[in-house]
Design a protein around this motif. Sequence first.
Motif, PDB file in Angstrom:
ATOM      1  N   LEU A  68       0.817  -1.195   0.000  1.00 47.34           N
ATOM      2  CA  LEU A  68       0.000   0.000   0.000  1.00 47.34           C
ATOM      3  C   LEU A  68       0.860   1.259   0.000  1.00 47.34           C
ATOM      4  O   LEU A  68       1.836   1.354   0.733  1.00 47.34           O
ATOM      5  CB  LEU A  68      -0.935  -0.011   1.201  1.00 47.34           C
ATOM      6  CG  LEU A  68      -1.975  -1.134   1.228  1.00 47.34           C
ATOM      7  CD1 LEU A  68      -2.883  -0.981   2.429  1.00 47.34           C
ATOM      8  CD2 LEU A  68      -2.796  -1.165  -0.054  1.00 47.34           C
ATOM      9  N   GLN A  69       0.466   2.218  -0.815  1.00 48.39           N
ATOM     10  CA  GLN A  69       1.141   3.501  -0.900  1.00 48.39           C
ATOM     11  C   GLN A  69       0.399   4.491  -0.008  1.00 48.39           C
ATOM     12  O   GLN A  69      -0.825   4.445   0.122  1.00 48.39           O
ATOM     13  CB  GLN A  69       1.137   3.972  -2.362  1.00 48.39           C
ATOM     14  CG  GLN A  69       1.560   5.410  -2.589  1.00 48.39           C
ATOM     15  CD  GLN A  69       3.059   5.615  -2.457  1.00 48.39           C
ATOM     16  OE1 GLN A  69       3.658   5.141  -1.510  1.00 48.39           O
ATOM     17  NE2 GLN A  69       3.650   6.308  -3.405  1.00 48.39           N
ATOM     18  N   ALA A  70       1.128   5.393   0.616  1.00 49.83           N
ATOM     19  CA  ALA A  70       0.507   6.377   1.500  1.00 49.83           C
ATOM     20  C   ALA A  70      -0.402   7.308   0.718  1.00 49.83           C
ATOM     21  O   ALA A  70      -0.224   7.534  -0.487  1.00 49.83           O
ATOM     22  CB  ALA A  70       1.587   7.168   2.221  1.00 49.83           C
ATOM     23  N   LEU A  71      -1.383   7.875   1.395  1.00 49.66           N
ATOM     24  CA  LEU A  71      -2.314   8.817   0.805  1.00 49.66           C
ATOM     25  C   LEU A  71      -1.580   9.933   0.065  1.00 49.66           C
ATOM     26  O   LEU A  71      -0.665  10.555   0.598  1.00 49.66           O
ATOM     27  CB  LEU A  71      -3.187   9.427   1.906  1.00 49.66           C
ATOM     28  CG  LEU A  71      -4.052  10.629   1.522  1.00 49.66           C
ATOM     29  CD1 LEU A  71      -5.098  10.233   0.487  1.00 49.66           C
ATOM     30  CD2 LEU A  71      -4.711  11.227   2.755  1.00 49.66           C
ATOM     31  N   GLY A  72      -1.990  10.164  -1.181  1.00 48.00           N
ATOM     32  CA  GLY A  72      -1.462  11.275  -1.962  1.00 48.00           C
ATOM     33  C   GLY A  72      -0.167  11.001  -2.686  1.00 48.00           C
ATOM     34  O   GLY A  72       0.303  11.845  -3.452  1.00 48.00           O
ATOM     35  N   GLU A  98     -10.871   8.102   2.413  1.00 46.69           N
ATOM     36  CA  GLU A  98      -9.988   9.060   1.743  1.00 46.69           C
ATOM     37  C   GLU A  98     -10.513   9.410   0.357  1.00 46.69           C
ATOM     38  O   GLU A  98     -10.353  10.552  -0.106  1.00 46.69           O
ATOM     39  CB  GLU A  98      -8.572   8.488   1.682  1.00 46.69           C
ATOM     40  CG  GLU A  98      -7.896   8.521   3.054  1.00 46.69           C
ATOM     41  CD  GLU A  98      -6.715   7.574   3.170  1.00 46.69           C
ATOM     42  OE1 GLU A  98      -5.861   7.807   4.041  1.00 46.69           O
ATOM     43  OE2 GLU A  98      -6.654   6.594   2.397  1.00 46.69           O
ATOM     44  N   ASN A  99     -11.155   8.475  -0.322  1.00 49.68           N
ATOM     45  CA  ASN A  99     -11.771   8.777  -1.608  1.00 49.68           C
ATOM     46  C   ASN A  99     -12.912   9.778  -1.435  1.00 49.68           C
ATOM     47  O   ASN A  99     -13.048  10.715  -2.233  1.00 49.68           O
ATOM     48  CB  ASN A  99     -12.278   7.493  -2.269  1.00 49.68           C
ATOM     49  CG  ASN A  99     -11.191   6.728  -2.988  1.00 49.68           C
ATOM     50  OD1 ASN A  99     -10.936   6.948  -4.158  1.00 49.68           O
ATOM     51  ND2 ASN A  99     -10.539   5.825  -2.283  1.00 49.68           N
ATOM     52  N   VAL A 100     -13.728   9.582  -0.396  1.00 49.76           N
ATOM     53  CA  VAL A 100     -14.808  10.523  -0.123  1.00 49.76           C
ATOM     54  C   VAL A 100     -14.231  11.890   0.249  1.00 49.76           C
ATOM     55  O   VAL A 100     -14.711  12.933  -0.222  1.00 49.76           O
ATOM     56  CB  VAL A 100     -15.722   9.988   0.998  1.00 49.76           C
ATOM     57  CG1 VAL A 100     -16.738  11.053   1.415  1.00 49.76           C
ATOM     58  CG2 VAL A 100     -16.436   8.723   0.548  1.00 49.76           C
ATOM     59  N   GLY A 101     -13.184  11.901   1.077  1.00 48.36           N
ATOM     60  CA  GLY A 101     -12.548  13.150   1.460  1.00 48.36           C
ATOM     61  C   GLY A 101     -11.981  13.893   0.264  1.00 48.36           C
ATOM     62  O   GLY A 101     -12.058  15.132   0.184  1.00 48.36           O
ATOM     63  N   TYR A 102     -11.427  13.155  -0.682  1.00 48.19           N
ATOM     64  CA  TYR A 102     -10.913  13.768  -1.910  1.00 48.19           C
ATOM     65  C   TYR A 102     -12.045  14.438  -2.691  1.00 48.19           C
ATOM     66  O   TYR A 102     -11.932  15.591  -3.137  1.00 48.19           O
ATOM     67  CB  TYR A 102     -10.230  12.716  -2.769  1.00 48.19           C
ATOM     68  CG  TYR A 102      -9.868  13.189  -4.157  1.00 48.19           C
ATOM     69  CD1 TYR A 102      -8.773  14.008  -4.380  1.00 48.19           C
ATOM     70  CD2 TYR A 102     -10.640  12.814  -5.257  1.00 48.19           C
ATOM     71  CE1 TYR A 102      -8.450  14.453  -5.655  1.00 48.19           C
ATOM     72  CE2 TYR A 102     -10.331  13.249  -6.534  1.00 48.19           C
ATOM     73  CZ  TYR A 102      -9.237  14.066  -6.730  1.00 48.19           C
ATOM     74  OH  TYR A 102      -8.935  14.500  -8.004  1.00 48.19           O
ATOM     75  N   GLU A 103     -13.160  13.725  -2.848  1.00 46.79           N
ATOM     76  CA  GLU A 103     -14.291  14.276  -3.592  1.00 46.79           C
ATOM     77  C   GLU A 103     -14.912  15.465  -2.871  1.00 46.79           C
ATOM     78  O   GLU A 103     -15.431  16.387  -3.512  1.00 46.79           O
ATOM     79  CB  GLU A 103     -15.337  13.185  -3.836  1.00 46.79           C
ATOM     80  CG  GLU A 103     -14.919  12.152  -4.869  1.00 46.79           C
ATOM     81  CD  GLU A 103     -14.700  12.763  -6.245  1.00 46.79           C
ATOM     82  OE1 GLU A 103     -15.423  13.721  -6.588  1.00 46.79           O
ATOM     83  OE2 GLU A 103     -13.809  12.296  -6.966  1.00 46.79           O
ATOM     84  N   TRP A 147      -7.545  17.634   4.759  1.00 46.08           N
ATOM     85  CA  TRP A 147      -6.699  16.558   5.279  1.00 46.08           C
ATOM     86  C   TRP A 147      -6.321  15.559   4.183  1.00 46.08           C
ATOM     87  O   TRP A 147      -5.342  14.829   4.306  1.00 46.08           O
ATOM     88  CB  TRP A 147      -7.373  15.846   6.453  1.00 46.08           C
ATOM     89  CG  TRP A 147      -8.614  15.075   6.097  1.00 46.08           C
ATOM     90  CD1 TRP A 147      -9.883  15.557   6.032  1.00 46.08           C
ATOM     91  CD2 TRP A 147      -8.696  13.680   5.776  1.00 46.08           C
ATOM     92  NE1 TRP A 147     -10.758  14.559   5.681  1.00 46.08           N
ATOM     93  CE2 TRP A 147     -10.059  13.400   5.528  1.00 46.08           C
ATOM     94  CE3 TRP A 147      -7.761  12.646   5.682  1.00 46.08           C
ATOM     95  CZ2 TRP A 147     -10.515  12.122   5.179  1.00 46.08           C
ATOM     96  CZ3 TRP A 147      -8.213  11.384   5.337  1.00 46.08           C
ATOM     97  CH2 TRP A 147      -9.564  11.123   5.098  1.00 46.08           C
ATOM     98  N   VAL A 148      -7.070  15.574   3.069  1.00 50.89           N
ATOM     99  CA  VAL A 148      -6.722  14.753   1.904  1.00 50.89           C
ATOM    100  C   VAL A 148      -5.976  15.596   0.875  1.00 50.89           C
ATOM    101  O   VAL A 148      -4.877  15.232   0.431  1.00 50.89           O
ATOM    102  CB  VAL A 148      -7.981  14.136   1.266  1.00 50.89           C
ATOM    103  CG1 VAL A 148      -7.610  13.382  -0.015  1.00 50.89           C
ATOM    104  CG2 VAL A 148      -8.666  13.189   2.239  1.00 50.89           C
ATOM    105  N   ILE A 149      -6.563  16.715   0.483  1.00 49.41           N
ATOM    106  CA  ILE A 149      -6.002  17.528  -0.603  1.00 49.41           C
ATOM    107  C   ILE A 149      -4.586  17.993  -0.269  1.00 49.41           C
ATOM    108  O   ILE A 149      -3.713  18.052  -1.152  1.00 49.41           O
ATOM    109  CB  ILE A 149      -6.914  18.731  -0.893  1.00 49.41           C
ATOM    110  CG1 ILE A 149      -8.336  18.268  -1.239  1.00 49.41           C
ATOM    111  CG2 ILE A 149      -6.336  19.584  -2.011  1.00 49.41           C
ATOM    112  CD1 ILE A 149      -8.414  17.335  -2.422  1.00 49.41           C
ATOM    113  N   SER A 150      -4.331  18.311   0.993  1.00 53.56           N
ATOM    114  CA  SER A 150      -3.008  18.813   1.378  1.00 53.56           C
ATOM    115  C   SER A 150      -1.914  17.764   1.222  1.00 53.56           C
ATOM    116  O   SER A 150      -0.732  18.107   1.188  1.00 53.56           O
ATOM    117  CB  SER A 150      -3.042  19.312   2.825  1.00 53.56           C
ATOM    118  OG  SER A 150      -3.336  18.240   3.721  1.00 53.56           O
ATOM    119  N   LYS A 151      -2.293  16.504   1.118  1.00 57.88           N
ATOM    120  CA  LYS A 151      -1.305  15.431   0.989  1.00 57.88           C
ATOM    121  C   LYS A 151      -1.126  14.953  -0.450  1.00 57.88           C
ATOM    122  O   LYS A 151      -0.333  14.049  -0.704  1.00 57.88           O
ATOM    123  CB  LYS A 151      -1.706  14.252   1.884  1.00 57.88           C
ATOM    124  CG  LYS A 151      -1.688  14.587   3.374  1.00 57.88           C
ATOM    125  CD  LYS A 151      -2.082  13.386   4.215  1.00 57.88           C
ATOM    126  CE  LYS A 151      -2.080  13.745   5.703  1.00 57.88           C
ATOM    127  NZ  LYS A 151      -2.500  12.601   6.550  1.00 57.88           N
TER     128      LYS A 151
END
Length: 596
Positions: A2-6, A26-31, A36-40
Amino acid sequence: MLQALGGPVPPNTDHAVSVSLPSWRENVGYEEGEDWVISKMKCGYPRFFVHPIIQKLAQEIVRRVGDPNLESATLFPSLKSARICHSFLLSKIPAEKAYKARIVNFIPSLHTEAGSTVTSSLSCVIYPKEYASITKQVWQHSGNGISSRRGEFCLGALEDGFLVEDKGFATAESISQGPCKGPRRYQSVNGVRKGSVRESPPKSNTEDGRDYAQFIEERFGRNLSTSLANQAKLAVRKRIAGVLTADAELPEALETASSEGRVAGISEEDVLLYPSGMSAIYNAHQTLLATRGDLPSICFGFPYTDTLKILQKWGPGCVFYGHGSSEDLEDLESRLKAGERFLGLFTEAPGNPLLKAPDLKRIRALADQYGFAVVVDETISNFLNINVLHLADIVVSSLTKIFSGDSNVMGGSAVLNPHAQYYAALKETYNRDYEDTCWAEDAVFLERNSRDFISRIEQINATTEDITAMLKESPLGKLKEVHYPKYSPTRPLYDSLRNANGGYGGLFSVTFHSTAEAIAFFDTIEVLKGPSLGTNFTLSSPYVLLAHYGELDWARSFDVDPDLVRISVGLEDVHDLRSRVQRALDAVQSVRQPSA
């Protein structure tokens, strides 16, 4: 695994096409655009997320020719593609604000050496920041923006004085547009708008004694050569035409190309390359409009999201048949009999994400009888598994996917059927309007990646059949449905298109009896997770969430489950992959309600 978020997918890849979104949350957070998702996010799918290199280049462009506090830039490889964006922007903003949007062109400096060394122009649409969401639509839907490798080149050339603003263009453009109205700071002096030309010239390439050849060698090695790039593009076009099948070094492969291709009489001259698959689709639509006139299109079957958006936002619109059923064809035929006429029918074989095959033979018969073109996207299955060219006028494909496999370069193609009814007219339009905007270094990577695509596809076909059979045989009720051409109710239609040695492709989707089960499966399965498909490694995503987050009810109305999980199978050992899938199935069982 697994690769880290972002992080880039694949890991440690500067120009990765996918990005890691490893959990459902994290997929929902991206959408939702949550910080906390976009910054990564270190990267993203290139048409949805502007690569950091391109962001840096755009900021430098605005610093030189605009106002960094108020303005942004969207970057294109040609003036033609920039004008498409500029025109779209002007159509969406108040007329009195039009003067705030402009095109600034950059060209190789006089010091840049001619000959076989690669150069690049750069066309920039500059606009107030509040209009960024409008230009983003063009970037995403048309696929015509610059690639990250071209951006890297242009940034270096700009910094070193080998790429400079074309002030003559600025003058000619502003004069051709007539007087510039608006605040004085935007008005022109001698035809050149204030704020669009920087007074101080860029650093001369002779200041530090370096010449252009040295600049290329130091920054990019030996991948940037016109002759190498042209050979790579020729090889890619020959592979897509089906006349080059050898897994060999470039010169040897070109020498051993056969004369027989996908259909009789086809050659590389019938293959056009684009910087992305969506660019191939966008330009196919534009070419049909230029060839046949301002007619509405047909979108048949549930499509990849941007295909429908292209047909709706450019030209006179489209009729959408989201189920792609025989009943839809009955309705279309009744419209045609009543006198309605259409530009062309756009469809996928098979569709994404339900993997249904359209009835192309019936579509072709209607097209011949009532005079519309047929455009087929074969990205998912590819021409080694199925043959659709003889039933289409244009076949489009995203070369970013299985043709490349390495998930580190974008590309697209459009193939003309030399026997189709509109071939001569389309060929004439393409000959007049086509421009090659595929960046040299991208072409080199695409050619190298695609040399072994035949053997890769054969392995992926076999592994996917094994995994989907395992899922179909799992205890009744564990999964709601497995979507795969082999198990689709439209399998007879797919089989009618299948080549003698063709398989059912490497993509399938699964649905569940509850959202909790879908989350358990997706979060547990130990594969890379992010957008895209056709990668050499197995890649999964909650596809409908990513592609249709703002229109989930609309997707559901076409039997597309919002909780669907899509899996693109890679080159991993089949037994290893089976064990990963089994653990994910066990996780589904663990969250299942007793009554389910």
